[in-house]
Design a protein around this motif. Structure first.
Motif, PDB file in Angstrom:
ATOM      1  N   ARG A 139       0.835  -1.214   0.000  1.00 51.32           N
ATOM      2  CA  ARG A 139       0.000   0.000   0.000  1.00 51.32           C
ATOM      3  C   ARG A 139       0.867   1.260   0.000  1.00 51.32           C
ATOM      4  O   ARG A 139       0.580   2.226  -0.697  1.00 51.32           O
ATOM      5  CB  ARG A 139      -0.944  -0.003   1.194  1.00 51.32           C
ATOM      6  CG  ARG A 139      -2.113  -0.929   1.039  1.00 51.32           C
ATOM      7  CD  ARG A 139      -3.106  -0.766   2.203  1.00 51.32           C
ATOM      8  NE  ARG A 139      -4.183  -1.711   2.068  1.00 51.32           N
ATOM      9  CZ  ARG A 139      -4.191  -2.915   2.642  1.00 51.32           C
ATOM     10  NH1 ARG A 139      -3.190  -3.307   3.407  1.00 51.32           N
ATOM     11  NH2 ARG A 139      -5.224  -3.719   2.476  1.00 51.32           N
ATOM     12  N   ALA A 140       1.939   1.267   0.790  1.00 51.39           N
ATOM     13  CA  ALA A 140       2.831   2.431   0.846  1.00 51.39           C
ATOM     14  C   ALA A 140       3.516   2.660  -0.498  1.00 51.39           C
ATOM     15  O   ALA A 140       3.628   3.797  -0.965  1.00 51.39           O
ATOM     16  CB  ALA A 140       3.877   2.237   1.945  1.00 51.39           C
ATOM     17  N   VAL A 141       3.955   1.588  -1.114  1.00 58.32           N
ATOM     18  CA  VAL A 141       4.631   1.686  -2.407  1.00 58.32           C
ATOM     19  C   VAL A 141       3.649   2.159  -3.485  1.00 58.32           C
ATOM     20  O   VAL A 141       3.981   2.998  -4.318  1.00 58.32           O
ATOM     21  CB  VAL A 141       5.272   0.323  -2.767  1.00 58.32           C
ATOM     22  CG1 VAL A 141       5.704   0.264  -4.197  1.00 58.32           C
ATOM     23  CG2 VAL A 141       6.444   0.046  -1.838  1.00 58.32           C
ATOM     24  N   PHE A 142       2.427   1.628  -3.449  1.00 61.59           N
ATOM     25  CA  PHE A 142       1.426   2.037  -4.433  1.00 61.59           C
ATOM     26  C   PHE A 142       1.046   3.506  -4.237  1.00 61.59           C
ATOM     27  O   PHE A 142       0.848   4.231  -5.204  1.00 61.59           O
ATOM     28  CB  PHE A 142       0.190   1.135  -4.345  1.00 61.59           C
ATOM     29  CG  PHE A 142      -0.654   1.172  -5.589  1.00 61.59           C
ATOM     30  CD1 PHE A 142      -0.317   0.398  -6.684  1.00 61.59           C
ATOM     31  CD2 PHE A 142      -1.768   1.980  -5.657  1.00 61.59           C
ATOM     32  CE1 PHE A 142      -1.077   0.429  -7.837  1.00 61.59           C
ATOM     33  CE2 PHE A 142      -2.545   2.022  -6.800  1.00 61.59           C
ATOM     34  CZ  PHE A 142      -2.198   1.239  -7.901  1.00 61.59           C
ATOM     35  N   ALA A 143       0.984   3.953  -2.994  1.00 64.18           N
ATOM     36  CA  ALA A 143       0.706   5.364  -2.715  1.00 64.18           C
ATOM     37  C   ALA A 143       1.800   6.250  -3.305  1.00 64.18           C
ATOM     38  O   ALA A 143       1.516   7.332  -3.839  1.00 64.18           O
ATOM     39  CB  ALA A 143       0.571   5.598  -1.211  1.00 64.18           C
ATOM     40  N   ALA A 144       3.044   5.800  -3.248  1.00 62.49           N
ATOM     41  CA  ALA A 144       4.140   6.558  -3.859  1.00 62.49           C
ATOM     42  C   ALA A 144       3.973   6.630  -5.370  1.00 62.49           C
ATOM     43  O   ALA A 144       4.239   7.667  -5.982  1.00 62.49           O
ATOM     44  CB  ALA A 144       5.490   5.921  -3.494  1.00 62.49           C
ATOM     45  N   MET A 145       3.539   5.539  -5.979  1.00 60.92           N
ATOM     46  CA  MET A 145       3.256   5.548  -7.425  1.00 60.92           C
ATOM     47  C   MET A 145       2.195   6.585  -7.755  1.00 60.92           C
ATOM     48  O   MET A 145       2.337   7.359  -8.706  1.00 60.92           O
ATOM     49  CB  MET A 145       2.709   4.179  -7.893  1.00 60.92           C
ATOM     50  CG  MET A 145       3.695   3.114  -8.100  1.00 60.92           C
ATOM     51  SD  MET A 145       2.803   1.716  -8.883  1.00 60.92           S
ATOM     52  CE  MET A 145       3.894   0.402  -8.403  1.00 60.92           C
ATOM     53  N   GLN A 146       1.135   6.569  -6.967  1.00 61.26           N
ATOM     54  CA  GLN A 146       0.039   7.502  -7.223  1.00 61.26           C
ATOM     55  C   GLN A 146       0.474   8.947  -7.014  1.00 61.26           C
ATOM     56  O   GLN A 146       0.105   9.823  -7.794  1.00 61.26           O
ATOM     57  CB  GLN A 146      -1.156   7.161  -6.333  1.00 61.26           C
ATOM     58  CG  GLN A 146      -1.834   5.860  -6.736  1.00 61.26           C
ATOM     59  CD  GLN A 146      -3.029   5.564  -5.862  1.00 61.26           C
ATOM     60  OE1 GLN A 146      -2.877   5.035  -4.762  1.00 61.26           O
ATOM     61  NE2 GLN A 146      -4.207   5.911  -6.346  1.00 61.26           N
ATOM     62  N   GLU A 147       1.261   9.188  -5.990  1.00 62.44           N
ATOM     63  CA  GLU A 147       1.765  10.549  -5.729  1.00 62.44           C
ATOM     64  C   GLU A 147       2.626  11.021  -6.890  1.00 62.44           C
ATOM     65  O   GLU A 147       2.473  12.155  -7.375  1.00 62.44           O
ATOM     66  CB  GLU A 147       2.566  10.551  -4.422  1.00 62.44           C
ATOM     67  CG  GLU A 147       3.069  11.918  -4.013  1.00 62.44           C
ATOM     68  CD  GLU A 147       1.973  12.836  -3.508  1.00 62.44           C
ATOM     69  OE1 GLU A 147       2.095  14.057  -3.750  1.00 62.44           O
ATOM     70  OE2 GLU A 147       1.002  12.365  -2.902  1.00 62.44           O
ATOM     71  N   ALA A 148       3.505  10.167  -7.372  1.00 60.59           N
ATOM     72  CA  ALA A 148       4.427  10.535  -8.456  1.00 60.59           C
ATOM     73  C   ALA A 148       3.718  10.789  -9.776  1.00 60.59           C
ATOM     74  O   ALA A 148       4.241  11.492 -10.636  1.00 60.59           O
ATOM     75  CB  ALA A 148       5.484   9.438  -8.642  1.00 60.59           C
ATOM     76  N   THR A 149       2.527  10.233  -9.938  1.00 61.79           N
ATOM     77  CA  THR A 149       1.819  10.358 -11.213  1.00 61.79           C
ATOM     78  C   THR A 149       0.589  11.250 -11.127  1.00 61.79           C
ATOM     79  O   THR A 149      -0.211  11.305 -12.058  1.00 61.79           O
ATOM     80  CB  THR A 149       1.404   8.964 -11.731  1.00 61.79           C
ATOM     81  OG1 THR A 149       0.593   8.332 -10.742  1.00 61.79           O
ATOM     82  CG2 THR A 149       2.632   8.118 -12.046  1.00 61.79           C
ATOM     83  N   GLY A 150       0.436  11.959  -9.998  1.00 59.54           N
ATOM     84  CA  GLY A 150      -0.685  12.880  -9.860  1.00 59.54           C
ATOM     85  C   GLY A 150      -2.009  12.208  -9.552  1.00 59.54           C
ATOM     86  O   GLY A 150      -3.065  12.813  -9.746  1.00 59.54           O
ATOM     87  N   LEU A 151      -1.983  10.979  -9.062  1.00 59.20           N
ATOM     88  CA  LEU A 151      -3.210  10.238  -8.784  1.00 59.20           C
ATOM     89  C   LEU A 151      -3.412   9.980  -7.302  1.00 59.20           C
ATOM     90  O   LEU A 151      -4.209   9.117  -6.922  1.00 59.20           O
ATOM     91  CB  LEU A 151      -3.197   8.908  -9.550  1.00 59.20           C
ATOM     92  CG  LEU A 151      -3.122   9.029 -11.067  1.00 59.20           C
ATOM     93  CD1 LEU A 151      -2.905   7.663 -11.707  1.00 59.20           C
ATOM     94  CD2 LEU A 151      -4.371   9.698 -11.622  1.00 59.20           C
ATOM     95  N   ALA A 152      -2.721  10.744  -6.462  1.00 60.89           N
ATOM     96  CA  ALA A 152      -2.827  10.554  -5.015  1.00 60.89           C
ATOM     97  C   ALA A 152      -4.272  10.727  -4.572  1.00 60.89           C
ATOM     98  O   ALA A 152      -4.989  11.597  -5.069  1.00 60.89           O
ATOM     99  CB  ALA A 152      -1.930  11.541  -4.281  1.00 60.89           C
ATOM    100  N   GLY A 153      -4.690   9.880  -3.656  1.00 59.27           N
ATOM    101  CA  GLY A 153      -6.031   9.975  -3.096  1.00 59.27           C
ATOM    102  C   GLY A 153      -7.086   9.202  -3.850  1.00 59.27           C
ATOM    103  O   GLY A 153      -8.193   9.033  -3.353  1.00 59.27           O
ATOM    104  N   CYS A 154      -6.769   8.730  -5.026  1.00 60.60           N
ATOM    105  CA  CYS A 154      -7.734   7.949  -5.798  1.00 60.60           C
ATOM    106  C   CYS A 154      -7.700   6.488  -5.354  1.00 60.60           C
ATOM    107  O   CYS A 154      -6.648   5.966  -5.020  1.00 60.60           O
ATOM    108  CB  CYS A 154      -7.424   8.014  -7.289  1.00 60.60           C
ATOM    109  SG  CYS A 154      -7.646   9.659  -8.003  1.00 60.60           S
ATOM    110  N   THR A 155      -8.852   5.854  -5.361  1.00 61.31           N
ATOM    111  CA  THR A 155      -8.946   4.459  -4.971  1.00 61.31           C
ATOM    112  C   THR A 155      -8.705   3.556  -6.174  1.00 61.31           C
ATOM    113  O   THR A 155      -9.222   3.796  -7.261  1.00 61.31           O
ATOM    114  CB  THR A 155     -10.337   4.154  -4.379  1.00 61.31           C
ATOM    115  OG1 THR A 155     -10.527   4.954  -3.225  1.00 61.31           O
ATOM    116  CG2 THR A 155     -10.470   2.688  -4.001  1.00 61.31           C
TER     117      THR A 155
END
Length: 171
Positions: A22-38
């Motif tokens: 989950r932490a690693v996937f959150a970093a992916m989302q943050e880096a690609t502008g998708l933070a907070g999306c489920t």
């Protein structure tokens, strides 16, 4: 936010624990502008992914990862995705009803992932994260090509940095 489910009988085969993933996937989302999306992620075997591959894409046999973007309707009904038949149950958590967006559903075959690691000499953590980054790119609307490659590389780089930090902190 990553919602994890695994099919019954599928042990935890990934080299990252659920919280680490989950932490690693959150970093992916943050880096690609998708933070907070489920994003929902089902971890399954070859039999289940082959069934989904045939039913939804008309392809025969298993594949490593399938992506079902929420905006495409995919195999889901309603605002929050769920697999075509949740009768397989399994350990899981539910979607976050308060999440600002729902990107869709990823299905990763642990059998195919493991086989590809062995057949092609892929490092297990990196290969799992590359598959997830690629799947996330499809959920974000990218098709194969240079833009998808850039997206995948950015997500993977952030994921690997986070994975290294998490694994180093445990050592």
């Amino acid at each position: 936010m990553l919602v994890l489910r695994r099919a019954p009988g599928m042990g935890w085969m990934l080299p990252l624990a659920p919280g680490e993933l989950r932490a690693v996937f959150a970093a992916m989302q943050e880096a690609t502008g998708l933070a907070g999306c489920t994003v929902e992620l089902d971890l399954v075997g070859d039999e289940e992914i082959a069934r989904l591959n045939a039913a939804h894409l008309g392809c025969t046999g298993p594949t490593n990862i399938l992506s079902f973007p929420a905006h495409d309707g995919g195999p889901h009904d309603g605002a929050h995705a769920s697999s075509p038949d949740r009768s397989h149950g399994g350990p899981h958590d539910g979607p976050d009803e308060d999440a600002p967006c729902h990107l869709g559903w990823l299905v990763l075959s642990l059998d195919t992932w493991r086989r590809e690691c062995q057949l092609y000499g892929q490092e297990p953590v990196e290969h799992a994260l590359r598959l997830l980054a690629h799947g996330l790119g499809h959920l974000a609307g990218y098709d194969h090509g240079p833009e998808m490659d850039e997206f995948t590389d950015a997500a993977l780089e952030a994921a690997l940095e986070t994975a290294l930090a998490v694994l180093t902190a445990q050592a």
